[in-house]
Design a protein around this motif. Structure first.
Motif, short mmCIF file in Angstrom:
data_model
loop_
_atom_site.label_atom_id
_atom_site.label_comp_id
_atom_site.label_asym_id
_atom_site.label_seq_id
_atom_site.Cartn_x
_atom_site.Cartn_y
_atom_site.Cartn_z
N ASN A 1 0.84 -1.20 0.00
CA ASN A 1 0.00 0.00 0.00
C ASN A 1 0.88 1.25 0.00
O ASN A 1 0.68 2.18 -0.80
N LEU B 1 -2.88 3.44 3.34
CA LEU B 1 -3.20 2.53 4.43
C LEU B 1 -1.95 1.76 4.83
O LEU B 1 -1.76 0.62 4.43
N ARG C 1 -13.94 -7.01 4.10
CA ARG C 1 -12.99 -6.00 3.62
C ARG C 1 -11.60 -6.62 3.47
O ARG C 1 -11.27 -7.57 4.19
N ILE C 2 -10.82 -6.10 2.54
CA ILE C 2 -9.40 -6.45 2.41
C ILE C 2 -8.65 -5.13 2.32
O ILE C 2 -8.61 -4.51 1.26
N LEU C 3 -8.09 -4.68 3.44
CA LEU C 3 -7.38 -3.39 3.43
C LEU C 3 -5.88 -3.56 3.20
O LEU C 3 -5.17 -2.58 2.99
N SER C 4 -5.39 -4.80 3.27
CA SER C 4 -3.97 -5.10 3.02
C SER C 4 -3.04 -4.44 4.02
O SER C 4 -1.93 -4.03 3.66
#
Lengths: 273, 273
Positions: free
Chosen positions: A96, A103, A180-183
């Protein structure tokens, strides 16, 4: 919440401040290709990007005045003969960070004689932070949710080439209300601790390293939550950074247990069926 | 980038400023249950949360001095006899906003005689913004990626109960290098426009409304990208907010076309096979 909290351990506060400053400078001065360039293999066995190195070096320089041991993603174990160890991910969410997806987090836990006693996660793109000390009152409060049906769950990305893990991932997606996938594991753990999401899990891929989970153990437990491994392995100080877990960070012990059961059973059924 | 850009249309700038102020006040003054409470059915056919209403009402009040038509998620179509229409999502990522996941956006496009000519997306948690006017030079630049293999793709969450859409989602997860689900379509579209991620897609679930896509059309195209619908429907001004699309926002026309083909073919194969 501001950075760093006034009552944080001085070494933890110094590391967080150095990380925030180095991250801000690095992302302002370098383009994305430069930040993402792989410059080494980290002590954790994964490729090290330049952004990781720039931030870790700044932290280690700041820690020269604080005689604690350090266990960090890239450098590994630095034994300085202290009873305290900082277990630290300089930049959680490196991909990211390098790409400009805002993020990414500094995240660290203090281990005292092997037990996690304090943690601090800082969202490097905004300076917002989450801090707690084990056994002390905390403003953190999880959602309190006890069941997976209706839950909002963050997951690591699915790996379709791993049938057992793919089945486990899909089973959670089938049951949860939101996915969710915020990594960024540490930020996702902080969101569980503050009650914004109900759980975060590595769906049986054994991707998590200790630095992805250590801070979440303290933060989530301070808020009433629980941290487990899908395969039942204890999550504690270990200086071998090549060890892996499939971590589950959940709002309550009940939700953690249900997620472990759902992920484990789906994984095993696919592997044996 | 700051909010609002100096050269934005005054109605667009006024709407964005009102949204940012109302969001900041609402999230500071109300708890999560209050923000998430469903208070109406929106003009788009989906439930309206209190956070949506608070922000939309502030925007509409600010627009009283700007005689443009408005097409907004909750209120629907407000015809004020203008050649200009503001197509607007007051709070994109309402579920994030209400839960305290700091990923929500104001997003709007200006339509002039039916064509999208200008757009502004504002990340409400930080004030960061993305603006462009069609046909004018822009600092926005997509990644330029042309193929799905190796791409970083944002997706809406998968829907395992819809076999065609589930197959389409999984096929992208199988091919792409990174998968994210941020649960905020307009912010994910802005990240494509600035080159931080390669594409964003609704994997054939027909969840996207016009307000989820309008700003991304202008922003992505300003950066060299392209916007498509998986089923080939044109994406243009339409005052019926119950219409749906499966939008694809991509760094290049080639990547958009490949994503449409992959999603469409996987969807159709599952439905007919």
């Amino acid at each position: 919440m501001t950075t760093p909290p006034l009552d944080a351990h001085p070494a933890l506060a110094a590391a967080a401040s150095a990380a925030l400053e180095a991250y801000t400078v690095a992302t302002a001065e370098h383009d994305r290709a430069t930040l993402a360039a792989v410059v080494a293999d980290g002590a954790d066995g994964t490729p090290t990007m330049r952004i990781d190195v720039l931030v870790e070096q700044a932290i280690l320089a700041a820690l020269s005045r604080h005689p604690v041991n350090v266990l960090s993603e890239e450098t590994g174990w630095v034994d300085r003969g202290s009873a305290l160890t900082l277990v630290m991910d300089p930049v959680d969410g490196s991909a990211n960070a390098a790409a400009g997806v805002p993020l990414a987090a500094f995240s660290a836990a203090v281990a005292e004689d092997g037990v996690f006693t304090e943690a601090l996660t800082v969202w490097l793109d905004t300076g917002r932070s989450w801090w707690a000390r084990a056994g002390e009152p905390s403003p953190l409060r999880t959602s309190g949710r006890t069941g997976l049906a209706g839950a909002a769950v963050s997951l690591l990305r699915p790996h379709p080439a791993n049938p057992g893990a793919a089945a486990a991932w899909w089973e959670v997606a089938r049951t949860a209300a939101r996915i969710r996938i915020l990594s960024t594991s540490c930020l996702e753990g902080a969101l569980v601790a503050q009650g914004s999401t109900d759980a975060f899990a590595d769906a049986a891929t054994d991707t998590h390293r200790l630095v992805d989970l250590a801070a979440s153990v303290v933060l989530a437990e301070a808020g009433g939550g629980a941290v487990r491994d899908v395969f039942g392995r204890p999550i504690g100080l270990d200086t071998d950074l090549t060890k892996r877990w499939s971590g589950v960070v959940a709002a309550t012990p009940d939700l953690a247990d249900e997620l472990v059961t759902v992920l484990h059973d789906a994984y095993v059924a696919q592997r044996t069926g």
